[in-house]
Write an enzyme that holds these catalytic residues in place. Structure first.
Site, PDB file in Angstrom:
ATOM      1  N   ASN A  96      -1.768  -0.128   7.094  1.00  0.00           N
ATOM      2  CA  ASN A  96      -1.204  -1.340   7.757  1.00  0.00           C
ATOM      3  C   ASN A  96      -0.126  -1.694   6.512  1.00  0.00           C
ATOM      4  O   ASN A  96      -0.077  -3.163   6.336  1.00  0.00           O
ATOM      5  CB  ASN A  96      -2.207  -2.197   8.015  1.00  0.00           C
ATOM      6  CG  ASN A  96      -3.482  -2.665   7.505  1.00  0.00           C
ATOM      7  OD1 ASN A  96      -2.989  -2.131   5.985  1.00  0.00           O
ATOM      8  ND2 ASN A  96      -4.062  -3.301   7.655  1.00  0.00           N
TER       9      ASN A  96
ATOM     10  N   THR B 187      -4.404  -7.745  10.332  1.00  0.00           N
ATOM     11  CA  THR B 187      -5.160  -7.002   9.544  1.00  0.00           C
ATOM     12  C   THR B 187      -5.008  -5.731  10.827  1.00  0.00           C
ATOM     13  O   THR B 187      -4.260  -4.665  10.567  1.00  0.00           O
ATOM     14  CB  THR B 187      -6.831  -6.881   9.508  1.00  0.00           C
ATOM     15  OG1 THR B 187      -6.793  -8.159   9.012  1.00  0.00           O
ATOM     16  CG2 THR B 187      -7.485  -5.465   8.634  1.00  0.00           C
TER      17      THR B 187
ATOM     18  N   HIS C 143      -1.728  -5.707   1.629  1.00  0.00           N
ATOM     19  CA  HIS C 143      -2.865  -6.163   1.595  1.00  0.00           C
ATOM     20  C   HIS C 143      -2.218  -7.918   0.503  1.00  0.00           C
ATOM     21  O   HIS C 143      -1.998  -7.763  -0.063  1.00  0.00           O
ATOM     22  CB  HIS C 143      -3.851  -5.897   0.342  1.00  0.00           C
ATOM     23  CG  HIS C 143      -4.650  -6.113  -0.696  1.00  0.00           C
ATOM     24  ND1 HIS C 143      -5.560  -7.244   0.326  1.00  0.00           N
ATOM     25  CD2 HIS C 143      -4.794  -7.124  -1.183  1.00  0.00           C
ATOM     26  CE1 HIS C 143      -6.400  -7.962  -0.475  1.00  0.00           C
ATOM     27  NE2 HIS C 143      -6.049  -7.815  -1.292  1.00  0.00           N
TER      28      HIS C 143
ATOM     29  N   GLU D 184      -9.302 -11.068  -7.448  1.00  0.00           N
ATOM     30  CA  GLU D 184      -8.125  -9.761  -7.408  1.00  0.00           C
ATOM     31  C   GLU D 184      -6.786  -9.581  -8.948  1.00  0.00           C
ATOM     32  O   GLU D 184      -6.678  -8.806  -9.069  1.00  0.00           O
ATOM     33  CB  GLU D 184      -7.217  -9.516  -6.128  1.00  0.00           C
ATOM     34  CG  GLU D 184      -8.137  -9.145  -4.892  1.00  0.00           C
ATOM     35  CD  GLU D 184      -7.999  -8.942  -3.716  1.00  0.00           C
ATOM     36  OE1 GLU D 184      -6.988 -10.072  -3.483  1.00  0.00           O
ATOM     37  OE2 GLU D 184      -8.525  -8.826  -3.031  1.00  0.00           O
TER      38      GLU D 184
ATOM     39  N   ARG E 193      -0.864 -14.441   4.588  1.00  0.00           N
ATOM     40  CA  ARG E 193      -1.697 -13.705   5.481  1.00  0.00           C
ATOM     41  C   ARG E 193      -1.090 -13.766   6.429  1.00  0.00           C
ATOM     42  O   ARG E 193      -1.201 -12.736   7.468  1.00  0.00           O
ATOM     43  CB  ARG E 193      -3.234 -14.585   5.196  1.00  0.00           C
ATOM     44  CG  ARG E 193      -4.081 -14.386   3.908  1.00  0.00           C
ATOM     45  CD  ARG E 193      -4.202 -12.510   4.063  1.00  0.00           C
ATOM     46  NE  ARG E 193      -5.503 -12.500   5.075  1.00  0.00           N
ATOM     47  CZ  ARG E 193      -6.399 -11.503   5.070  1.00  0.00           C
ATOM     48  NH1 ARG E 193      -6.399 -10.638   4.169  1.00  0.00           N
ATOM     49  NH2 ARG E 193      -7.392 -11.046   6.455  1.00  0.00           N
TER      50      ARG E 193
ATOM     51  N   LYS F 177       0.823  -1.372  -0.013  1.00  0.00           N
ATOM     52  CA  LYS F 177       0.093   0.265  -0.193  1.00  0.00           C
ATOM     53  C   LYS F 177       1.114   1.311  -0.439  1.00  0.00           C
ATOM     54  O   LYS F 177       1.753   0.709   0.429  1.00  0.00           O
ATOM     55  CB  LYS F 177      -0.605  -0.039   1.122  1.00  0.00           C
ATOM     56  CG  LYS F 177      -2.270  -1.174   1.242  1.00  0.00           C
ATOM     57  CD  LYS F 177      -2.972  -1.247   2.167  1.00  0.00           C
ATOM     58  CE  LYS F 177      -3.847  -2.536   2.434  1.00  0.00           C
ATOM     59  NZ  LYS F 177      -4.463  -2.916   3.644  1.00  0.00           N
TER      60      LYS F 177
ATOM     61  N   TYR G 180     -12.196  -2.361  -2.862  1.00  0.00           N
ATOM     62  CA  TYR G 180     -12.077  -2.798  -2.264  1.00  0.00           C
ATOM     63  C   TYR G 180     -14.202  -2.644  -1.988  1.00  0.00           C
ATOM     64  O   TYR G 180     -14.959  -2.493  -0.794  1.00  0.00           O
ATOM     65  CB  TYR G 180     -12.146  -1.779  -1.262  1.00  0.00           C
ATOM     66  CG  TYR G 180     -10.797  -2.101  -0.344  1.00  0.00           C
ATOM     67  CD1 TYR G 180     -10.697  -3.391   0.257  1.00  0.00           C
ATOM     68  CD2 TYR G 180      -9.392  -1.467  -0.939  1.00  0.00           C
ATOM     69  CE1 TYR G 180      -8.964  -3.478   1.023  1.00  0.00           C
ATOM     70  CE2 TYR G 180      -8.442  -1.602  -0.181  1.00  0.00           C
ATOM     71  CZ  TYR G 180      -8.333  -2.884   0.433  1.00  0.00           C
ATOM     72  OH  TYR G 180      -7.154  -3.315   0.798  1.00  0.00           O
TER      73      TYR G 180
HETATM   74  P1  RTP Z   1      -6.463  -6.644   3.318  1.00  0.00           P
HETATM   75  O1  RTP Z   1      -7.780  -6.401   2.923  1.00  0.00           O
HETATM   76  O2  RTP Z   1      -6.139  -4.777   3.571  1.00  0.00           O
HETATM   77  O3  RTP Z   1      -5.139  -7.299   3.541  1.00  0.00           O
HETATM   78  O4  RTP Z   1      -6.575  -6.247   4.511  1.00  0.00           O
HETATM   79  P2  RTP Z   1      -7.974  -7.559   5.729  1.00  0.00           P
HETATM   80  O5  RTP Z   1      -8.248  -8.736   4.289  1.00  0.00           O
HETATM   81  O6  RTP Z   1      -6.648  -7.913   6.760  1.00  0.00           O
HETATM   82  O7  RTP Z   1      -8.640  -6.505   6.266  1.00  0.00           O
HETATM   83  P3  RTP Z   1     -10.060  -6.123   5.827  1.00  0.00           P
HETATM   84  O8  RTP Z   1     -11.268  -6.348   6.582  1.00  0.00           O
HETATM   85  O9  RTP Z   1      -9.988  -6.841   4.634  1.00  0.00           O
HETATM   86  O10 RTP Z   1      -9.963  -4.248   5.574  1.00  0.00           O
HETATM   87  C1  RTP Z   1      -9.042  -3.783   4.239  1.00  0.00           C
HETATM   88  C2  RTP Z   1      -8.576  -2.679   4.675  1.00  0.00           C
HETATM   89  O11 RTP Z   1      -9.270  -2.000   5.331  1.00  0.00           O
HETATM   90  C3  RTP Z   1      -8.818  -1.141   6.178  1.00  0.00           C
HETATM   91  N1  RTP Z   1      -9.003  -0.827   7.782  1.00  0.00           N
HETATM   92  N2  RTP Z   1      -9.477   0.013   8.301  1.00  0.00           N
HETATM   93  N3  RTP Z   1     -10.483   1.347  10.496  1.00  0.00           N
HETATM   94  C4  RTP Z   1     -10.645   0.441  10.401  1.00  0.00           C
HETATM   95  O12 RTP Z   1     -11.719   0.379  11.511  1.00  0.00           O
HETATM   96  C5  RTP Z   1     -10.452  -0.752   9.720  1.00  0.00           C
HETATM   97  N4  RTP Z   1     -10.609  -1.830   8.856  1.00  0.00           N
HETATM   98  C6  RTP Z   1     -10.160  -1.881   8.118  1.00  0.00           C
HETATM   99  C7  RTP Z   1      -7.772  -1.851   6.688  1.00  0.00           C
HETATM  100  O13 RTP Z   1      -6.776  -1.247   5.770  1.00  0.00           O
HETATM  101  C8  RTP Z   1      -7.355  -3.561   5.699  1.00  0.00           C
HETATM  102  O14 RTP Z   1      -6.226  -4.030   5.896  1.00  0.00           O
END
Ligand code: RTP
Length: 148
Positions: free
Chosen positions: A112, A91, A115, A126, A85, A9, A49
């Site tokens: 973070n 996350t 991704h 994706e 992962r 990112k 997203y």
């Molecule tokens: P990613 O898709 O980026 O690998 O992340 P992930 O599966 O671990 O988590 P996901 O729930 O899909 O969330 C995607 C990205 O959204 C941001 N996020 N912000 N502010 C918040 O509460 C929050 N929750 C999620 C993070 O950048 C997360 O990686």
């Protein structure tokens, strides 16, 4: 062989972590099958997203992803989606174990660094979105030292 989509990112790029991150996937034994350094626009980030469009953090997440260039990659290997992962970590960096990318380099969920696809099916979608031209086809010359 399984493939996953990994994106460094904008914060990972700005903080000079591209080499470190690629190195971790390479050293594990995974193979790089696609790589591009690009800045995406809002419609593209919203498509990536789309599953999170109802979340309260969605608009901030899109702002973050379009804020600078990202490194989009296809990595290939046995169980690369789930192992990828694990290399990335939880996350929320407050919960990511030390030794993971987020555990070592990130503090906050909204910054973070990286991704990684969460399932084989989302990896397929994706990769199709980010690499419509498909992966680069090549075979690592050391694969017989990684797989029995
Ligand atoms: P990613 O898709 O980026 O690998 O992340 P992930 O599966 O671990 O988590 P996901 O729930 O899909 O969330 C995607 C990205 O959204 C941001 N996020 N912000 N502010 C918040 O509460 C929050 N929750 C999620 C993070 O950048 C997360 O990686």
């Amino acid at each position: 062989m399984e493939q996953t989509f990994i994106m460094i990112k904008p914060d990972g790029v700005q903080r000079g972590l591209i080499g470190e991150i690629i190195s971790r996937f390479e050293k594990k034994g995974f193979s790089l099958k696609g790589l591009k350094f690009i800045t995406v626009d809002r419609p593209f980030a919203e498509k990536h997203y789309a599953d999170l469009s109802a979340k309260p953090f969605f608009s901030g997440l899109v702002d973050y992803i379009v804020s600078g260039p990202v490194v989009a990659m296809i990595w290939e290997g046995k169980n690369v989606v789930s192992t990828g992962r694990k290399i990335i970590g939880a996350t929320n960096p407050a919960e990511s174990a030390p030794g993971t990318i987020r555990g070592d380099f990130a503090v906050e969920i909204g910054r973070n660094i990286i991704h990684g696809s969460d399932a084989v099916e989302s990896a397929r979608k994706e990769i199709a979105l980010w690499f419509p031209e498909g992966p680069v086809h090549w075979q690592s010359s050391v694969s017989h030292w990684i797989y029995e």
